[in-house]
Every structure is written in structure tokens, then in C-alpha cells.
Design a protein around this motif. Structure first.
Motif, mmCIF file in Angstrom:
data_model
loop_
_atom_site.group_PDB
_atom_site.id
_atom_site.type_symbol
_atom_site.label_atom_id
_atom_site.label_comp_id
_atom_site.label_asym_id
_atom_site.label_seq_id
_atom_site.Cartn_x
_atom_site.Cartn_y
_atom_site.Cartn_z
ATOM 1 N N GLY A 247 0.820 -1.208 0.000
ATOM 2 C CA GLY A 247 0.000 0.000 0.000
ATOM 3 C C GLY A 247 0.851 1.255 0.000
ATOM 4 O O GLY A 247 0.596 2.206 -0.762
ATOM 5 N N ARG A 248 1.879 1.288 0.827
ATOM 6 C CA ARG A 248 2.764 2.450 0.881
ATOM 7 C C ARG A 248 3.547 2.604 -0.434
ATOM 8 O O ARG A 248 3.809 3.725 -0.890
ATOM 9 N N THR A 249 3.921 1.482 -1.022
ATOM 10 C CA THR A 249 4.626 1.533 -2.301
ATOM 11 C C THR A 249 3.747 2.140 -3.390
ATOM 12 O O THR A 249 4.194 3.003 -4.164
ATOM 13 N N MET A 250 2.483 1.707 -3.447
ATOM 14 C CA MET A 250 1.572 2.242 -4.468
ATOM 15 C C MET A 250 1.286 3.725 -4.237
ATOM 16 O O MET A 250 1.151 4.500 -5.199
ATOM 17 N N ILE A 251 1.191 4.132 -2.981
ATOM 18 C CA ILE A 251 0.990 5.556 -2.685
ATOM 19 C C ILE A 251 2.199 6.368 -3.155
ATOM 20 O O ILE A 251 2.049 7.466 -3.709
ATOM 21 N N GLU A 261 7.569 11.236 4.132
ATOM 22 C CA GLU A 261 7.344 12.663 3.864
ATOM 23 C C GLU A 261 5.862 13.019 3.927
ATOM 24 O O GLU A 261 5.506 14.186 4.069
ATOM 25 N N LEU A 262 5.001 12.011 3.822
ATOM 26 C CA LEU A 262 3.557 12.239 3.820
ATOM 27 C C LEU A 262 2.929 12.019 5.189
ATOM 28 O O LEU A 262 1.724 12.196 5.350
ATOM 29 N N GLU A 263 3.722 11.612 6.180
ATOM 30 C CA GLU A 263 3.171 11.276 7.495
ATOM 31 C C GLU A 263 2.818 12.526 8.286
ATOM 32 O O GLU A 263 3.575 13.507 8.292
ATOM 33 N N ASP A 264 1.674 12.482 8.970
ATOM 34 C CA ASP A 264 1.272 13.552 9.877
ATOM 35 C C ASP A 264 2.199 13.540 11.090
ATOM 36 O O ASP A 264 2.451 12.482 11.677
ATOM 37 N N SER A 265 2.717 14.696 11.469
ATOM 38 C CA SER A 265 3.706 14.764 12.554
ATOM 39 C C SER A 265 3.125 14.347 13.897
ATOM 40 O O SER A 265 3.873 13.933 14.788
ATOM 41 N N LYS A 269 -0.267 9.229 10.534
ATOM 42 C CA LYS A 269 -1.083 8.795 9.405
ATOM 43 C C LYS A 269 -0.594 9.462 8.117
ATOM 44 O O LYS A 269 -0.083 10.583 8.137
ATOM 45 N N LEU A 270 -0.760 8.749 6.999
ATOM 46 C CA LEU A 270 -0.366 9.317 5.707
ATOM 47 C C LEU A 270 -1.408 10.320 5.235
ATOM 48 O O LEU A 270 -2.601 10.016 5.168
ATOM 49 N N ARG A 271 -0.960 11.538 4.899
ATOM 50 C CA ARG A 271 -1.821 12.566 4.322
ATOM 51 C C ARG A 271 -1.395 12.746 2.856
ATOM 52 O O ARG A 271 -0.550 13.564 2.534
ATOM 53 N N TRP A 272 -1.976 11.946 1.983
ATOM 54 C CA TRP A 272 -1.455 11.858 0.618
ATOM 55 C C TRP A 272 -2.470 12.179 -0.465
ATOM 56 O O TRP A 272 -2.104 12.385 -1.615
ATOM 57 N N ARG A 273 -3.744 12.227 -0.151
ATOM 58 C CA ARG A 273 -4.776 12.323 -1.190
ATOM 59 C C ARG A 273 -4.718 13.641 -1.963
ATOM 60 O O ARG A 273 -5.165 13.696 -3.113
ATOM 61 N N ASN A 274 -4.198 14.690 -1.352
ATOM 62 C CA ASN A 274 -4.130 15.978 -2.047
ATOM 63 C C ASN A 274 -3.052 16.019 -3.130
ATOM 64 O O ASN A 274 -3.015 16.964 -3.933
ATOM 65 N N ASP A 284 -9.496 4.683 -0.935
ATOM 66 C CA ASP A 284 -9.997 4.054 0.292
ATOM 67 C C ASP A 284 -9.309 2.713 0.532
ATOM 68 O O ASP A 284 -8.970 2.369 1.673
ATOM 69 N N LEU A 285 -9.105 1.945 -0.534
ATOM 70 C CA LEU A 285 -8.436 0.649 -0.406
ATOM 71 C C LEU A 285 -7.000 0.822 0.081
ATOM 72 O O LEU A 285 -6.535 0.088 0.967
ATOM 73 N N LEU A 286 -6.289 1.800 -0.474
ATOM 74 C CA LEU A 286 -4.903 2.042 -0.050
ATOM 75 C C LEU A 286 -4.852 2.490 1.410
ATOM 76 O O LEU A 286 -3.970 2.046 2.168
ATOM 77 N N ASP A 287 -5.774 3.351 1.818
ATOM 78 C CA ASP A 287 -5.806 3.777 3.220
ATOM 79 C C ASP A 287 -6.087 2.598 4.142
ATOM 80 O O ASP A 287 -5.558 2.527 5.264
ATOM 81 N N GLU A 288 -6.911 1.677 3.692
ATOM 82 C CA GLU A 288 -7.201 0.482 4.501
ATOM 83 C C GLU A 288 -5.962 -0.399 4.626
ATOM 84 O O GLU A 288 -5.703 -0.967 5.689
ATOM 85 N N MET A 289 -5.175 -0.490 3.584
ATOM 86 C CA MET A 289 -3.993 -1.359 3.604
ATOM 87 C C MET A 289 -2.892 -0.820 4.499
ATOM 88 O O MET A 289 -2.084 -1.600 5.029
ATOM 89 N N VAL A 290 -2.815 0.500 4.681
ATOM 90 C CA VAL A 290 -1.714 1.084 5.461
ATOM 91 C C VAL A 290 -2.149 1.444 6.881
ATOM 92 O O VAL A 290 -1.521 2.276 7.528
ATOM 93 N N GLN A 291 -3.202 0.801 7.388
ATOM 94 C CA GLN A 291 -3.617 1.021 8.767
ATOM 95 C C GLN A 291 -2.563 0.468 9.723
ATOM 96 O O GLN A 291 -1.979 -0.606 9.475
#
Length: 564
Positions: A247-251, A261-265, A269-274, A284-291
Motif C-alpha cells: 500500500g505504501r509503495t503504491m501511494i 514525507e507524507l506522514e502527519d507529525s 497517518k499518511l496525508r497523501w490524497r491531495n 480508500d483501499l490504499l488507506d485500509e492497507m496502510v492502517q
């Protein structure tokens, strides 16, 4: 593939300690510099180094038997753990027959004997050479991220590979862009039809099997930025670890950004959708995989594959009538849901209101009974025992002017004190307002509050009896309330008890009920006892009502406003 004359001009020595590994004459069986074998297993000739990976050195070799180039992986690290992982990779790849992983022949693992600088065995692994580029190299040519359709194609292929691995109880444990290769001619313009290959099985773990045993904890191998917390901490890992890393690789492929670099300090959590515009279902699937919680990730690769196929398949275009029908159905459903929710809300509200009324009625009865009993005990002690005389002597010594003007003040103070004790005891006994049942403290505060309020009223000049009564309530009831041990909003309860009770007394007075503080100008006889009983019972009912208002109305409002 035919070996060219240029390639045949020299071979490379694989001894990591060789002083002059290249060039060695083509056809030599041993190195001229260190004496190590050059013609391996009488079929493999090392051509040139490709780089290093982990604890190994990687070479291109020529296989005389198949007349093809292959890859030779040589373990240069000498630790037992490195050897264990190297043998593990050889075992895993030898048992796999899938186009998504490099092929290894049954005899692809062997050892070469070295004598220089000291005798040792050099583990080697021969595998298929993948002609192409890693997704890490593809990203270099697409720093803003790769197109969604390409990433989706790679995503589906990677999940299909994981399905095969996990079916054999093999966890890769090191999925990242550099370990995913495309069989493509150029990294600059990859195609959807390019085939994906998962490489580097050095960290793979087989969780069951006759050769590789399952351990209670995993070897602590991980790739920073891609591996989940359970793998980083050395805990047991399962398929969820591969899903997290994939999931992280695909993101990263979609955004062009390294996952940390996308992690919330604050949350991690990854903040990547923007950073990319993709289908919501895919995001949604990628966010589910990186829980972080492995239980929140997909259960197995089949679930992910099914969702990906649904995302990749375009939905048939709906006609106008179908869209209108769906909209109307949705509208009607929402309407009835709103009616149902409103009805349920009203029923719950009515039930809570009736329950609050019942509880309040019960507290009023219990507190009135307790107050009446305590008041009668106070009258007996005040007027028919030596306690009244002793308390009168004490007051006459401390407050001679007060006792001179009101000879029954001492006895009345005892009656007030016991009435407060009984009221506090009854409220504590009910336990209906979340208060702690600390009977001694509450009784003492009721005792002090009622008697102190009565004595204070003797020193405060007022215009009427009703004003005197209000002053007594404002002093006595807050003190009693603070002693009940209410768990939250104690000040609010005390203020409401004093102010609301005083207000209600004022209303009753204005209605002509003639309420005033209990007071005897002579020693009570016979039915005179009903005067204090009625007065203190009314006060107990008022404070029960005020506490109920605070508990069921005021306190929830204060919590809603943020006062905890």
C-alpha cells in the motif's frame, strides 16, 4: 541468446577478497590472482558485477547449458544469520513457479570453495535474469508520480503475486519500489502490458513447511518507510505486513513522494490524497492497507484483488431513467430513515423524561422520610434531653446577647442541624445523581450547613420573614450539596440548589403561602412537632428537585459546551 565475442573476452572473479578480479581470460577455470574457481559447476561463467543487495554481491553470468544470461547472487557476509536468510531465499525461489518471481532451478543453490585469503565456502544462487527496470528507476523519470492506470495495472499484478506467495505461506517482508521490476525496455515510458516481477526474497519468511520453521517472533528485518510497526518491533508478521508495504509503495508511485514525507507529525497517518487525483475507491483501499492496526487491514490478498478488479472495470453507463429512479429511491429511503430516526429520538426523549420524573419522585419520598425521622430525633434531643441545656450554656457563653433575646435558639439550632443531617443522609442513600455514598461526610456537611445557616440568619437584618428564609437557603443548601460527593460539576450543583430553591421559595411566598423559617417562641407541645416536620420536608423536596434538574438538564448542557 548468443554470447558475443566482446563478452567472451573476459570473466570476473567472484572472490570478495580477490586483489585483481577483472579481467580474467575467457576459458580460465581458476583466477590468476587468487586461485578461485571461475567456471562454476562446469557451466556458469561470471561476466560482470551488477551491484550489491543486502549481504550479497550480484553478477551477470553466462549459462553454457541454456545459452542464456542469468543472475548470480553471492553471499559475502559471513554471519550465521545472513547464511540462514540466503538459504531461505534459495529454498523459497526453488519451490516457486510463477512468472511474477525470478525462476531458480532445483540445483541453483551451491557453494564455491575458496582458499585465499583463508579456506571458506562461498554460497551462490543462480536465478533468472529479469531484463527491465525497477519501479524505483521508473519513479526517477516520473518525479510527480505515475499515471493512475499504470499504477492500477502494477497493483493488480503485485496482488496476484502475493496471492500465490501467501497461498504457500510465504511472506515477502520487503516490498518496496526497488524490489518490484518491470520487464520493459525503458523506464521512461512503461506500458500497461509490461509484466511485473517481485524480486529479492532475502527477507522472505515461510510460516509453515518442512524446511523453514515458523518462529514465535520474526527476524527483525525491515525497510524504513515501508514496513509496519509489528515488523519493525520484531513481532509476529503475517500477510498484513506485505499489504502494508505494498500500500505504501503504491501511494509513493501515485504521489512521487517517499511515504515518511507524507506522514502527519502528530498521528503518523499518511496525508497523501491531495497530491494526486484518483478514484475514491482506490484511495480508500490504499488507506485500509496502510492502517497501523493489522486487524484493520484486508484479511487476505483475494479481498484486495476482488476490489481492484471492480475498480479497474468501468461501470456501464446508466440511462437517464435509471439515474432518476435511483435518485428517487435514495430520496425516499432517506426520508423514511429521517422519520424513523426522529421517531426513535422522540421515544427515547419521552422515556428519559419519564425515567427522570420517576427517579426524582423516588428521591423526594426517600429524602422526606429521612428528613422527618432526623427532625423528630432532633426535637427529642433538643427539648427532652440534657443536650439542649448544654448547648444553651455553650451559646450563652459565646453569644450571650443572642441567647438573651431568643431563649429557644439553642434548641432550634439542634433541630436544624439534625434536619440537615437527615436530608443529606437521604440524598446519599438514594444515589440517583451519581454521587459517592460517603454518609459520614455528607451528614456532617448537612449538619453544619443547616445549623450554620440558622445562626447566620440571626445576625443578618432583613425586612421580612421570606427574606430571612431565602438567606438561610442560600447558605445551607450549597454547603449540604458540596458534601454529597457528586462526581462532576460540584459548583454548578451547589449554585443551582441554592438559587433555584430560593427562587421557588420566593414564588411560593408571592402566591401567599406564608412560608418562613421554622421558629418556636415557646417550648413545643403535642402537634407543634408537625411544624418543623412540614418545613424541613418541603426543603428536602426542593433540593431533590434542584439536584434532579442539575443532573438531567444542566450538567449534560455543560458537558456539551465543553466544561468537563
Amino acid at each position: 541468446m548468443v554470447l558475443t565475442q566482446i563478452t567472451q573476452s573476459a570473466v570476473h572473479c567472484i572472490n570478495p577478497h580477490c586483489q585483481r578480479p577483472y579481467p580474467q581470460p575467457w576459458g580460465n577455470k581458476f583466477c590468476n590472482s587468487c586461485g578461485a574457481q571461475l567456471h562454476l559447476l562446469e557451466r556458469y561463467s561470471p561476466l560482470k558485477p551488477l551491484g550489491s543487495g543486502g549481504f550479497a554481491q550480484i553478477y551477470t553470468i553466462w549459462d553454457e547449458k541454456t545459452q542464456t544470461e542469468k543472475v548470480l547472487k553471492v553471499l559475502v557476509e559471513t554471519s550465521p544469520k545472513a547464511l540462514e536468510l540466503f538459504m531461505q531465499e534459495a529454498e523459497v525461489l526453488s519451490n516457486l513457479r510463477n512468472n511474477g518471481v525470478p525462476k531458480v532451478d532445483a540445483d541453483g543453490y551451491f557453494q564455491v570453495n575458496l582458499i585465499n585469503p583463508k579456506p571458506r565456502q562461498l554460497p551462490c544462487l543462480v536465478m533468472e535474469k529479469i531484463n527491465g527496470y525497477t519501479l524505483e528507476e521508473v519513479l526517477i523519470n516520473s518525479p510527480q508520480g505515475c499515471p493512475e492506470d499504470l499504477v492500477l495495472s502494477w497493483f493488480i499484478q503485485a496482488v496476484q503475486i502475493l496471492q500465490e506467495l501467501h497461498k504457500r505461506q510465504i511472506i515477502h517482508r520487503d516490498i518496496k519500489p526497488s524490489n518490484l521490476m518491470l520487464r520493459t525496455s525503458t523506464p521512461a515510458k512503461p506500458l500497461k502490458d509490461d509484466k511485473l516481477v517481485l524480486i529479492d526474497f532475502g527477507g522472505a519468511k515461510q510460516v509453515s513447511g518442512s524446511v523453514l520453521k515458523s518462529h514465535s517472533t520474526s527476524t527483525r528485518l525491515y525497510s524504513s518507510g515501508y514496513s509496519p510497526q509489528e515488523q519493525i518491533h520484531g513481532s509476529n508478521v503475517g500477510p498484513g505486513a506485505d499489504f502494508y508495504a505494498l500500500g505504501r509503495t503504491m501511494i509513493q508511485l501515485l504521489t512521487g513522494k517517499y511515504p515518511p514525507e507524507l506522514e502527519d507529525s502528530l498521528t503518523g497517518k499518511l496525508r497523501w490524497r491531495n497530491y494526486c487525483q484518483i478514484k475514491p475507491d482506490l484511495a480508500d483501499l490504499l488507506d485500509e492497507m496502510v492502517q497501523d492496526d493489522v486487524r484493520s487491514r484486508p484479511e487476505h490478498a483475494g479481498v484486495i484483488h476482488k476490489k481492484l478488479l471492480k475498480i479497474a472495470s468501468p461501470l456501464p453507463r446508466e440511462g437517464l431513467f435509471t439515474r432518476i429512479s435511483k435518485y428517487l429511491v435514495k430520496l425516499v429511503t432517506q426520508f423514511f430513515q429521517a422519520i424513523g430516526n426522529t421517531t426513535l429520538f422522540i421515544i427515547r426523549g419521552i422515556f428519559k423524561f419519564l425515567f427522570a420524573c420517576l427517579v426524582t419522585f423516588w428521591v423526594m419520598i426517600l429524602t422526606s422520610i429521612s428528613t422527618g425521622i432526623a427532625t423528630m430525633i432532633g426535637c427529642i434531643l433538643a427539648y427532652h434531653s440534657s443536650l439542649g441545656d448544654r448547648w444553651l450554656e455553650l451559646l450563652a457563653y459565646q453569644l450571650p446577647t443572642l441567647v438573651k433575646n431568643q431563649p429557644y435558639i439553642a434548641a432550634e439550632t439542634i433541630v436544624y442541624a439534625f434536619a440537615g443531617l437527615g436530608t443529606a443522609w437521604g440524598l446519599s442513600l438514594s444515589g440517583c445523581f451519581g454521587q459517592k455514598r460517603r454518609f459520614l461526610v455528607s451528614a456532617l456537611m448537612g449538619f453544619v450547613g443547616y445549623s450554620l445557616g440558622w445562626i447566620a440568619c440571626q445576625f443578618i437584618p432583613t425586612q421580612s420573614h421570606s427574606e430571612n428564609l431565602v438567606i438561610w437557603i442560600l447558605i445551607s443548601l450549597p454547603i449540604l450539596t458540596l458534601g454529597l460527593g457528586i462526581r462532576t460539576h460540584k459548583i454548578a450543583y451547589a449554585v443551582i440548589a441554592g438559587l433555584v430553591s430560593a427562587y421557588l421559595i420566593s414564588v411560593f411566598t408571592n402566591l401567599g403561602l406564608g412560608l418562613h423559617l421554622f421558629h418556636f417562641s415557646r417550648e413545643p407541645q403535642g402537634f407543634d412537632i408537625f411544624s418543623p416536620l412540614g418545613f424541613f420536608s418541603l426543603v428536602s423536596i426542593l433540593i431533590s428537585f434542584c439536584l434532579s434538574i442539575s443532573y438531567y438538564l444542566i450538567s449534560p448542557c455543560l458537558r456539551w459546551l465543553g466544561w468537563r
